[in-house]
Design an enzyme around this catalytic site. Structure first.
Site, PDB file in Angstrom:
ATOM      1  N   CYS A 402       0.824  -1.207   0.000  1.00 40.12           N
ATOM      2  CA  CYS A 402       0.000   0.000   0.000  1.00 40.12           C
ATOM      3  C   CYS A 402       0.861   1.261   0.000  1.00 40.12           C
ATOM      4  O   CYS A 402       0.960   1.953  -1.003  1.00 40.12           O
ATOM      5  CB  CYS A 402      -0.940  -0.016   1.201  1.00 40.12           C
ATOM      6  SG  CYS A 402      -2.242  -1.254   1.077  1.00 40.12           S
ATOM      7  N   GLU A 404       3.978   1.538   2.286  1.00 40.73           N
ATOM      8  CA  GLU A 404       5.121   1.365   3.156  1.00 40.73           C
ATOM      9  C   GLU A 404       6.414   1.664   2.402  1.00 40.73           C
ATOM     10  O   GLU A 404       6.669   1.077   1.361  1.00 40.73           O
ATOM     11  CB  GLU A 404       5.167  -0.054   3.711  1.00 40.73           C
ATOM     12  CG  GLU A 404       3.851  -0.515   4.355  1.00 40.73           C
ATOM     13  CD  GLU A 404       3.025  -1.399   3.440  1.00 40.73           C
ATOM     14  OE1 GLU A 404       2.303  -0.841   2.577  1.00 40.73           O
ATOM     15  OE2 GLU A 404       3.113  -2.627   3.572  1.00 40.73           O
TER      16      GLU A 404
END
Length: 761
Positions: A402, A404
């Site tokens: 997502c 990170e």
């Protein structure tokens, strides 16, 4: 005015591949992988897990079905598999490969293996924590996920080739001691198996070419055969060979590891040198290269909800110059052209981004797919440096899954190993240490009689204390689980692509690479601060009810307490409206939790890092969480990441941004999400797209880290719920990732529908 984005359309060959892609799945391949692994495990019962896994990987690559259509541009296909042998996975051995199966981690098995490895018995320090953790995961007080979420060393393989990596392995093997030799051997087996696997495609392409009657297809099949013969061991010589090798690496990683967030790094930087070389030599055009990127995107699209992130843009780690190139534009245009949910596209934004690239990004935003997500280099690089990442590596960050941030080929960060349900902690406080929906007990750090609490400050301090307590329990649990991963579930093929693993003689799961961190994220943040604001106003200031009465209303899910619920929802301050009384609590809680996280270290020599994002877990946690003091009913979605509660931000997007920026986002060393939803009609006005650019720019320069957009109207989403067959290709942004709307569970769909939809700035 911004320049117009380039027109994009698929070539006929790409259109054919796109339209045929769902016909490529083969259900027989799903259980076959595990059968081969079990067979090889039985042959090598006395070897360590790394060697058993390597033998399984080698054998499966030697016999798995390989795929090449005569008219395809790239060889290979990522079949779906079951992973019961190589992960503590709870999943079916057979399922429809066009859909993502029910899938979970067997946390009880994990905990038992960790206890066995550590020699823990009942009553020993740590055993109680490991017994508690699976129960807490089951009720979604915690979310725990071990696999995937990696940034393999694609660029290392492209720059050097599998043959050079194998030479590294041979040198390491000659120097390894008895403890480390099996891990080096396992990596080397996988390294060589990868080369042999690619040679299978060399033979297949040559065989198909000999039988092919179409001259264009025959010529390209021969190109594939020649390319595979070279890249089986050598570094790519051309742009095409590099793209083909990237796919083979991805396909083999799918064999070894659950296909969850196996992300590609800075693909435009990886591919550009060979593209530039080919163009200058006159053997490649922009259009031909674009077709190869499109063909690669079609391969990626085979896996739903796979969170394969491609990072583009950003600065050069040495010069600091912005590095957009032709491949950057191909990536954005391919995503606009094909409109798949995979791969995810993340754009590293920098102050020097050219207007031409802005125009392409805004054109992509208008498609409503939620791409690209914008990541500000200034904030993200600072967050990586805060984690002790060397400046050059921090400037080379890419996105995992997502949102990170990771260092490609150098960092194993376990970014999704722990997520904590903040609203459920308050639920335990208000319900005697038991969950509302499951009636499961979880002892509080301090049990309190609710009506003995005399001030809001006293309640707030109690919540903060319990929040930190459950945070510590979760981090201690994942640290206890950590050593068992290399012992039971190593990933030797991934390890051979990562810098440091051969040299250390360690699997990447055991600290083999350069940076070895652990992610811990939180969920339901806005629900929590809205609930605290409501308790302050309703219980302690307005004296409308007592804490006990509020707790009783929550136990009843507000049945019979509708008037109180209305007050909680509509007459109390809400985060996201530039209100210091609520926004200040968000800033304080995040700072307090971040300070606690920063004190923890993991057994692999790394640090813990904080994430302020929720994937789809805000919906999944919400389903298991009782009614909350902000007026939210039981079993409904929690708030998305650090965004406001759905529909509670009523002042506009600028107020949302002002609220969020009161929190020091440098704490989000594991990433964060801010989701903003616009009505598509709003962005049809060129003045409004200029305003959107200004909004992004102001947010980033004021301390923002990530921002993403949903551009879809409520009516379309409601119709998609009623008539999913008519909206199969509708892609929406969830939280840090995009997905086909009709594939999401209804709770997630309802959450997206409920988000505030802006029609102005």
């Amino acid at each position: 005015m911004l320049p117009e984005a380039a027109a994009v359309a698929c070539s006929p060959r790409i259109a054919r591949l796109r339209d045929e892609r769902e016909n490529d799945h083969d259900r027989s391949q799903i259980p076959h992988r595990d059968k081969v692994y079990r067979r090889e495990f039985a042959k090598h019962p006395d070897d360590c897990a790394a060697l058993r896994f390597a033998y399984g990987f080698e054998a499966f690559l030697a016999e798995k079905k390989i795929h090449l259509k005569p008219h395809d541009l790239l060889a290979g296909f990522a079949y779906r598999y079951s992973y019961n042998t190589t992960l503590p996975a709870l999943m079916p051995e057979d399922y429809d490969p066009l859909f993502r199966p029910e899938y979970d981690i067997d946390n009880v098995r994990e905990a038992q293996e960790a206890k066995e490895l550590a020699g823990l018995k009942d009553g020993d320090e740590g055993a109680a924590t490991l017994d508690m953790f699976p129960r807490a995961v089951k009720v979604w007080l915690y979310k725990h996920w071990e696999s995937g979420h990696i940034l393999p060393g694609y660029h290392r393989v492209v720059e050097r080739g599998f043959g050079a990596l194998a030479s590294d392995g041979e040198a390491a093997l000659s120097m390894a001691d008895d403890e480390h030799r099996p891990y080096v051997q396992a990596m080397l087996i996988c390294n060589r198996a990868a080369s042999a696997y690619i040679r299978r495609f060399e033979a297949l392409a040559a065989e198909l070419a000999a039988a092919c009657g179409d001259e264009e297809n025959r010529a390209h099949l021969l190109t594939i055969a020649e390319a595979c013969g070279h890249i089986a061991e050598g570094a790519p010589r051309t742009f095409f060979e590099a793209v083909q090798l990237i796919w083979f690496i991805q396909e083999m990683l799918y064999v070894e590891n659950d296909p969850s967030s196996i992300s590609l790094g800075r693909l435009d930087r990886t591919l550009y040198p060979l593209y530039q070389q080919d163009v200058e030599a006159g053997r490649l055009t922009y259009e031909e290269a674009s077709d190869y990127i499109d063909a690669l995107w079609i391969k990626f699209s085979a896996n739903l909800h796979a969170y394969q992130n491609v990072t583009c843009g950003g600065i050069d780690p040495i010069t600091g110059e912005f590095t957009a190139n032709d491949v950057t534009y191909m990536i954005i245009q391919a995503t606009r052209r094909l409109r798949f949910d995979q791969p995810l596209i993340s754009l590293r934004y920098n102050d020097n981004m050219p207007d031409k690239l802005w125009a392409e990004c805004l054109a992509l935003i208008k498609t409503g797919t939620g791409f690209p997500a914008f990541f500000y280099d200034g904030a993200c690089i600072a967050a990586k440096e805060k984690m002790g990442i060397a400046p050059e590596d921090a400037r080379n960050y890419a996105l995992i899954g997502c949102v990170e941030m990771g260092t490609p080929g150098k960092e194993y960060a376990k970014t999704e190993v722990l997520r904590i349900n903040w609203p459920m902690i308050m639920e335990l406080m208000l319900n005697g240490g038991r969950t509302l929906l499951q009636d499961e007990p979880f002892p509080l750090r301090q049990q309190r009689a609710l009506d003995s609490i005399k001030s809001f400050e006293e309640f707030y301090d109690w919540y903060k204390s319990e929040m930190l307590h459950f945070g510590r329990l979760g981090m201690e649990a994942v640290n206890l689980l950590d050593p068992a991963v290399m012992e039971y579930y190593p990933t030797p093929f991934l390890s051979c692509t990562m810098e440091g693993c051969y040299e250390k003689g360690l699997d990447v799961t055991g600290g083999g690479t350069i940076y070895n961190n652990t992610g811990v994220s939180v969920c339901g943040m806005a629900n929590t601060v809205d609930a605290l604001a409501a308790i302050r106003k309703v219980v302690f200031e307005g004296k409308i009810c007592t804490l006990s009465e509020l707790a009783e209303a929550m136990r009843a899910n507000f049945a019979g307490y509708e008037a109180l619920q209305s007050i909680l929802q509509n007459r109390c301050p809400k985060y996201g409206n530039d209100d210091d009384s609520v926004d200040g609590m968000m800033a304080d809680l995040v700072a307090a939790f971040a300070a606690e996280v920063e004190t923890y270290r993991n057994p692999r020599g790394g640090k813990f890092q904080l994430g302020l994002y929720s994937v789809e877990d805000h919906a999944k946690m919400g389903l298991r969480t009782g009614a909350s003091a902000d007026g939210r009913k039981a079993a409904t979605s929690l708030s998305n990441a650090i965004s406001p509660v759905q529909g509670r931000d009523t002042v506009g997007p600028t107020a949302v941004i002002n609220s969020l920026l009161k929190t020091d986002l440098r704490a989000a060393t594991n990433g964060m999400v801010l989701d903003v939803k616009f009505n598509p009609a709003f962005l049809e006005n060129p003045r409004h797209t200029e305003a959107l650019k200004a909004l992004i720019d102001a947010y980033c320069k004021s301390g923002g880290m990530e921002i993403q957009f949903n551009v879809v109207d409520r009516a379309t989403l409601l119709d998609a719920q009623k008539h999913p067959e008519q909206h199969k290709d509708l892609v929406v942004r969830v939280s840090g990732f995009s997905a086909y709307f009709v594939t999401l569970m209804k709770t997630t769909q309802d959450e997206i529908i409920a988000r505030t939809e802006y029609t102005n700035m």
